[in-house]
Design a protein around this motif. Structure first.
Motif, mmCIF file in Angstrom:
data_model
loop_
_atom_site.group_PDB
_atom_site.id
_atom_site.type_symbol
_atom_site.label_atom_id
_atom_site.label_comp_id
_atom_site.label_asym_id
_atom_site.label_seq_id
_atom_site.Cartn_x
_atom_site.Cartn_y
_atom_site.Cartn_z
ATOM 1 N N ALA A 152 14.060 31.148 -75.818
ATOM 2 C CA ALA A 152 14.703 31.271 -74.671
ATOM 3 C C ALA A 152 14.997 31.813 -73.525
ATOM 4 O O ALA A 152 16.204 31.838 -72.752
ATOM 5 C CB ALA A 152 14.081 33.178 -75.752
ATOM 6 N N GLY A 153 13.506 31.036 -73.145
ATOM 7 C CA GLY A 153 13.539 30.691 -71.533
ATOM 8 C C GLY A 153 14.422 29.835 -71.236
ATOM 9 O O GLY A 153 15.509 29.852 -70.337
ATOM 10 N N PHE B 155 22.674 31.897 -69.443
ATOM 11 C CA PHE B 155 23.114 32.629 -70.369
ATOM 12 C C PHE B 155 22.461 34.508 -70.460
ATOM 13 O O PHE B 155 21.436 34.747 -69.793
ATOM 14 C CB PHE B 155 22.561 32.332 -72.206
ATOM 15 C CG PHE B 155 23.761 31.371 -72.332
ATOM 16 C CD1 PHE B 155 24.765 30.765 -73.499
ATOM 17 C CD2 PHE B 155 23.287 30.157 -72.049
ATOM 18 C CE1 PHE B 155 25.383 30.667 -74.423
ATOM 19 C CE2 PHE B 155 23.842 28.725 -72.238
ATOM 20 C CZ PHE B 155 24.770 28.980 -73.395
ATOM 21 N N THR B 156 23.515 35.426 -71.100
ATOM 22 C CA THR B 156 23.116 37.059 -71.054
ATOM 23 C C THR B 156 22.163 36.716 -72.980
ATOM 24 O O THR B 156 22.469 36.433 -73.612
ATOM 25 C CB THR B 156 24.388 38.100 -71.397
ATOM 26 O OG1 THR B 156 24.979 37.260 -70.206
ATOM 27 C CG2 THR B 156 23.725 38.964 -71.254
ATOM 28 N N LEU B 157 20.802 37.085 -72.379
ATOM 29 C CA LEU B 157 19.887 37.063 -73.146
ATOM 30 C C LEU B 157 19.020 38.382 -73.982
ATOM 31 O O LEU B 157 19.025 39.209 -72.845
ATOM 32 C CB LEU B 157 19.027 35.988 -73.311
ATOM 33 C CG LEU B 157 18.005 35.915 -74.039
ATOM 34 C CD1 LEU B 157 18.327 35.329 -75.567
ATOM 35 C CD2 LEU B 157 16.736 35.111 -73.596
ATOM 36 N N ALA B 158 19.738 38.690 -75.134
ATOM 37 C CA ALA B 158 18.687 40.197 -75.979
ATOM 38 C C ALA B 158 17.482 39.581 -76.410
ATOM 39 O O ALA B 158 18.015 38.761 -77.169
ATOM 40 C CB ALA B 158 19.680 41.097 -76.346
ATOM 41 N N ALA C 224 11.498 39.955 -67.318
ATOM 42 C CA ALA C 224 11.920 40.366 -65.200
ATOM 43 C C ALA C 224 12.329 39.261 -65.197
ATOM 44 O O ALA C 224 12.498 39.434 -64.004
ATOM 45 C CB ALA C 224 9.811 39.545 -65.607
ATOM 46 N N ARG C 225 12.861 37.697 -65.449
ATOM 47 C CA ARG C 225 13.739 37.297 -65.613
ATOM 48 C C ARG C 225 15.082 37.058 -65.379
ATOM 49 O O ARG C 225 15.975 36.790 -65.375
ATOM 50 C CB ARG C 225 13.683 35.503 -66.701
ATOM 51 C CG ARG C 225 11.860 35.269 -65.934
ATOM 52 C CD ARG C 225 11.927 33.873 -66.383
ATOM 53 N NE ARG C 225 12.645 33.479 -66.229
ATOM 54 C CZ ARG C 225 12.359 32.168 -67.474
ATOM 55 N NH1 ARG C 225 11.470 31.943 -68.527
ATOM 56 N NH2 ARG C 225 13.964 30.726 -68.015
ATOM 57 N N LYS D 98 5.876 43.474 -77.748
ATOM 58 C CA LYS D 98 6.558 43.281 -76.614
ATOM 59 C C LYS D 98 5.909 42.476 -74.906
ATOM 60 O O LYS D 98 6.968 42.075 -74.352
ATOM 61 C CB LYS D 98 7.745 44.448 -75.840
ATOM 62 C CG LYS D 98 8.272 44.674 -74.834
ATOM 63 C CD LYS D 98 8.994 46.092 -73.925
ATOM 64 C CE LYS D 98 9.637 46.385 -73.041
ATOM 65 N NZ LYS D 98 9.328 46.899 -71.965
ATOM 66 N N ALA D 99 4.781 42.606 -75.172
ATOM 67 C CA ALA D 99 3.696 42.425 -74.477
ATOM 68 C C ALA D 99 4.489 40.349 -74.436
ATOM 69 O O ALA D 99 4.877 40.193 -73.090
ATOM 70 C CB ALA D 99 2.936 42.295 -74.807
#
Length: 60
Positions: free
Chosen positions: A17-18, A25-28, A42-43, A34-35
């Motif tokens: 994902a990173g 890319f736009t990432l969901a 934050a990125r 969630k932690a």
């Protein structure tokens, strides 16, 4: 750029994902805790309320 949904941010998923964020890319993202997504959020990643929410409108 494509919209990508990432579900599961374990050892491998978090790194992948990173890389999508690094590439612009736009990432969901969604994960049971969630932690594990906090640094990705934050990125610039968007936190999804559910896997279905993450997949909504995603290209991949």
């Amino acid at each position: 750029m494509a919209h990508v949904a990432f579900i599961g941010l374990g050892r491998m998923g978090h790194g992948m994902a990173g890389r999508y964020l690094d590439a612009g890319f736009t990432l969901a993202v969604w994960n049971r805790s969630k932690a594990k997504a906090d640094d990705l959020i934050a990125r610039g990643a968007r936190w999804a309320a559910s896997p279905a929410d993450a997949a909504e409108g995603a290209d991949a």
